[in-house]
Write a protein that holds these residues in place. Structure first.
Motif, PDB file in Angstrom:
ATOM      1  N   ARG A  80       0.796  -1.328  -0.357  1.00  0.00           N
ATOM      2  CA  ARG A  80       0.004  -0.001  -0.116  1.00  0.00           C
ATOM      3  C   ARG A  80       0.824   1.235   0.064  1.00  0.00           C
ATOM      4  N   SER A  81       0.518   2.138  -0.840  1.00  0.00           N
ATOM      5  CA  SER A  81       1.382   3.426  -0.662  1.00  0.00           C
ATOM      6  C   SER A  81       0.349   4.801  -0.609  1.00  0.00           C
ATOM      7  N   LEU A  82      -1.003   4.585  -1.130  1.00  0.00           N
ATOM      8  CA  LEU A  82      -2.002   5.510  -0.964  1.00  0.00           C
ATOM      9  C   LEU A  82      -3.151   4.941  -0.587  1.00  0.00           C
ATOM     10  N   GLY A  83      -3.981   5.893   0.022  1.00  0.00           N
ATOM     11  CA  GLY A  83      -5.439   5.387   0.492  1.00  0.00           C
ATOM     12  C   GLY A  83      -6.078   6.768  -0.231  1.00  0.00           C
ATOM     13  N   THR A  84      -7.615   6.475   0.158  1.00  0.00           N
ATOM     14  CA  THR A  84      -8.491   7.470  -0.511  1.00  0.00           C
ATOM     15  C   THR A  84      -9.006   8.397   0.400  1.00  0.00           C
ATOM     16  N   GLY A  85      -9.042   9.527   0.600  1.00  0.00           N
ATOM     17  CA  GLY A  85      -9.351  10.396   1.543  1.00  0.00           C
ATOM     18  C   GLY A  85     -10.719  11.065   0.989  1.00  0.00           C
ATOM     19  N   ALA A  86     -11.153  11.944   1.929  1.00  0.00           N
ATOM     20  CA  ALA A  86     -12.563  12.590   1.755  1.00  0.00           C
ATOM     21  C   ALA A  86     -12.134  14.004   1.381  1.00  0.00           C
ATOM     22  N   GLY A  87     -12.128  14.398   0.148  1.00  0.00           N
ATOM     23  CA  GLY A  87     -11.843  15.873  -0.253  1.00  0.00           C
ATOM     24  C   GLY A  87     -12.880  16.799  -0.298  1.00  0.00           C
ATOM     25  N   ALA A  88     -12.945  17.783  -0.970  1.00  0.00           N
ATOM     26  CA  ALA A  88     -13.816  19.041  -1.113  1.00  0.00           C
ATOM     27  C   ALA A  88     -15.117  18.400  -1.153  1.00  0.00           C
ATOM     28  N   SER A  89     -16.234  19.340  -0.533  1.00  0.00           N
ATOM     29  CA  SER A  89     -17.645  18.800  -0.775  1.00  0.00           C
ATOM     30  C   SER A  89     -18.145  19.171  -2.130  1.00  0.00           C
ATOM     31  N   GLU A  90     -18.955  18.522  -2.679  1.00  0.00           N
ATOM     32  CA  GLU A  90     -19.554  18.993  -3.841  1.00  0.00           C
ATOM     33  C   GLU A  90     -21.005  18.616  -3.697  1.00  0.00           C
ATOM     34  N   ARG A  91     -21.985  19.488  -4.452  1.00  0.00           N
ATOM     35  CA  ARG A  91     -23.383  19.156  -4.402  1.00  0.00           C
ATOM     36  C   ARG A  91     -23.750  18.125  -5.496  1.00  0.00           C
ATOM     37  N   SER A  92     -24.236  17.219  -5.014  1.00  0.00           N
ATOM     38  CA  SER A  92     -24.709  16.085  -5.934  1.00  0.00           C
ATOM     39  C   SER A  92     -25.906  15.370  -5.269  1.00  0.00           C
ATOM     40  N   GLU A  93     -27.179  15.603  -5.927  1.00  0.00           N
ATOM     41  CA  GLU A  93     -28.428  15.484  -5.546  1.00  0.00           C
ATOM     42  C   GLU A  93     -28.585  13.745  -5.826  1.00  0.00           C
ATOM     43  N   VAL A  94     -29.244  13.288  -4.835  1.00  0.00           N
ATOM     44  CA  VAL A  94     -29.704  11.884  -5.137  1.00  0.00           C
ATOM     45  C   VAL A  94     -30.909  11.840  -5.919  1.00  0.00           C
ATOM     46  N   GLN A  95     -30.976  11.068  -6.808  1.00  0.00           N
ATOM     47  CA  GLN A  95     -32.423  10.615  -7.570  1.00  0.00           C
ATOM     48  C   GLN A  95     -32.593   8.985  -7.225  1.00  0.00           C
ATOM     49  N   THR A  96     -34.049   9.063  -7.536  1.00  0.00           N
ATOM     50  CA  THR A  96     -34.179   7.449  -7.150  1.00  0.00           C
ATOM     51  C   THR A  96     -34.877   6.932  -8.511  1.00  0.00           C
ATOM     52  N   VAL A  97     -34.410   5.812  -8.509  1.00  0.00           N
ATOM     53  CA  VAL A  97     -35.578   4.862  -9.743  1.00  0.00           C
ATOM     54  C   VAL A  97     -35.888   3.485  -9.362  1.00  0.00           C
ATOM     55  N   GLN A  98     -36.854   3.074  -9.842  1.00  0.00           N
ATOM     56  CA  GLN A  98     -37.120   1.559  -9.545  1.00  0.00           C
ATOM     57  C   GLN A  98     -36.407   0.811 -10.106  1.00  0.00           C
ATOM     58  N   PHE A  99     -35.739  -0.218  -9.474  1.00  0.00           N
ATOM     59  CA  PHE A  99     -34.939  -1.436  -9.964  1.00  0.00           C
ATOM     60  C   PHE A  99     -34.759  -2.443  -9.074  1.00  0.00           C
ATOM     61  N   GLU A 100     -34.802  -3.634  -9.384  1.00  0.00           N
ATOM     62  CA  GLU A 100     -34.803  -4.989  -8.450  1.00  0.00           C
ATOM     63  C   GLU A 100     -33.635  -5.483  -9.260  1.00  0.00           C
ATOM     64  N   PRO A 101     -32.586  -5.613  -8.486  1.00  0.00           N
ATOM     65  CA  PRO A 101     -31.178  -6.327  -8.683  1.00  0.00           C
ATOM     66  C   PRO A 101     -31.151  -7.571  -8.532  1.00  0.00           C
ATOM     67  N   GLU A 102     -30.711  -8.420  -9.253  1.00  0.00           N
ATOM     68  CA  GLU A 102     -30.320  -9.994  -8.941  1.00  0.00           C
ATOM     69  C   GLU A 102     -29.583  -9.953  -7.589  1.00  0.00           C
ATOM     70  N   ARG A 103     -29.381 -11.168  -7.227  1.00  0.00           N
ATOM     71  CA  ARG A 103     -28.799 -11.205  -5.833  1.00  0.00           C
ATOM     72  C   ARG A 103     -27.137 -11.794  -6.006  1.00  0.00           C
ATOM     73  N   ASN A 104     -26.961 -12.132  -7.097  1.00  0.00           N
ATOM     74  CA  ASN A 104     -25.762 -12.254  -7.127  1.00  0.00           C
ATOM     75  C   ASN A 104     -25.089 -11.582  -8.357  1.00  0.00           C
ATOM     76  N   ALA A 105     -23.798 -10.993  -8.285  1.00  0.00           N
ATOM     77  CA  ALA A 105     -23.300  -9.962  -9.350  1.00  0.00           C
ATOM     78  C   ALA A 105     -22.899 -11.079 -10.449  1.00  0.00           C
ATOM     79  N   ALA A 106     -22.993 -10.083 -11.594  1.00  0.00           N
ATOM     80  CA  ALA A 106     -22.620 -10.743 -12.866  1.00  0.00           C
ATOM     81  C   ALA A 106     -21.208 -10.598 -13.235  1.00  0.00           C
ATOM     82  N   ARG A 107     -20.502  -9.696 -12.353  1.00  0.00           N
ATOM     83  CA  ARG A 107     -19.113  -9.333 -12.688  1.00  0.00           C
ATOM     84  C   ARG A 107     -18.330  -8.468 -11.495  1.00  0.00           C
ATOM     85  N   ALA A 108     -17.472  -8.968 -11.014  1.00  0.00           N
ATOM     86  CA  ALA A 108     -16.707  -7.934 -10.187  1.00  0.00           C
ATOM     87  C   ALA A 108     -15.403  -7.605 -10.519  1.00  0.00           C
TER      88      ALA A 108
END
Lengths: 120, 145
Positions: B70-98
């Motif tokens: 490990r050499s770097l990690g991910t920090g929490a930088g500057a705040s940005e506005r980013s509104e959550v939007q919602t949609v209807q979505f039913e995912p499968e229980r197992n991932a198709a790919r990771a």
């Protein structure tokens, strides 16, 4: 039916050709890349560990060379079906901060009832 | 192309992803848990299609990599506005790919043998000025100098 934050949903898209192989990982219909604000998409190298499977889910292992600075994770779905992209960085779900363990291939590992951001 | 630019802090705000020192990473500062620093996982779950039957699970055992430097990690930088939007979505229980990424500086990846070492006296770009300025040390990256 579940409500999912749009921020984690990739809408069906047929546009956009795959980027250069060393700037993104493309497997099947899905593309993932890391883009730094100053440097653009970052070079990706194959891992010494071979790709494998976990509970039936194919897993791709890669390295990405980065340096200090702001970045984004880019995900593209070129398939016909909509998909949900769940992302963990340093072991934490980017939407709710919950720890994501080794069962990242199972949806239950990403769900934290009552702790997800407002979605209604 | 969908962009994910930061940690969600509430329904209207994110804090930018920022590669930083491990000590300054969100994993250490906010969660006191550096065990997975340097990794990113992107799991892809397809939407349920009712007309299609689920595929049988593979009996193949999972493949797992060893710990990576490990050499770097991910920090929490500057705040940005980013509104959550919602949609209807039913995912499968197992991932198709990771997708699993190990991220690190070029120097660390060189040490691991992932990136070939370069012996040029003037660095990767053959330009000594690059060594003084914002030389990135990353192959194929365009130097700012």
């Amino acid at each position: 039916m579940q409500r999912i934050a749009l921020a984690s949903l990739i809408v069906v898209s047929f546009t956009g050709a795959a980027q250069a192989q060393n700037r993104a990982v493309t497997v099947g219909d899905h593309l993932v890349a890391i883009e730094m604000d100053r440097l653009g998409t970052m070079p990706i190298y194959p891992a010494q560990v071979r790709d494998g499977r976990k509970g039936g889910t194919p897993i791709s292992f890669t390295h990405v060379a980065v340096e200090k600075g702001d970045y984004k994770v880019l995900v593209q779905n070129n398939g016909a079906r909509r998909v949900l992209a769940c992302i963990a960085i340093d072991g934490r779900n980017i939407l709710n901060g919950e720890k994501v363990g080794r069962d990242y291939n199972e949806l239950s590992a990403w769900q934290a009832p009552g702790k997800a951001p407002a979605t209604s | 192309m969908q962009e994910f630019a930061g940690w969600r802090t509430d329904s209207a705000t994110i804090r930018r992803f920022m590669f930083t020192s491990v000590d300054n990473s969100a994993a250490v500062k906010f969660f006191d848990d550096p065990s997975a620093v340097g990794t990113m996982v992107v799991s892809i779950f397809p939407e349920v299609v009712r007309e299609v039957y689920a595929q049988p699970r593979s009996a193949e055992p999972p493949t797992r990599g060893g710990p990576s430097p490990r050499s770097l990690g991910t920090g929490a930088g500057a705040s940005e506005r980013s509104e959550v939007q919602t949609v209807q979505f039913e995912p499968e229980r197992n991932a198709a790919r990771a997708f699993i990424f190990h991220y690190a500086t070029a120097a660390v990846l060189e040490g691991m043998g992932v990136i070939p070492k370069v012996d040029s006296a003037f660095g990767r770009f053959g330009n000594k000025d690059c060594d003084k300025g914002s030389f990135t040390g990353i192959p194929n990256a365009r130097p700012k100098c």
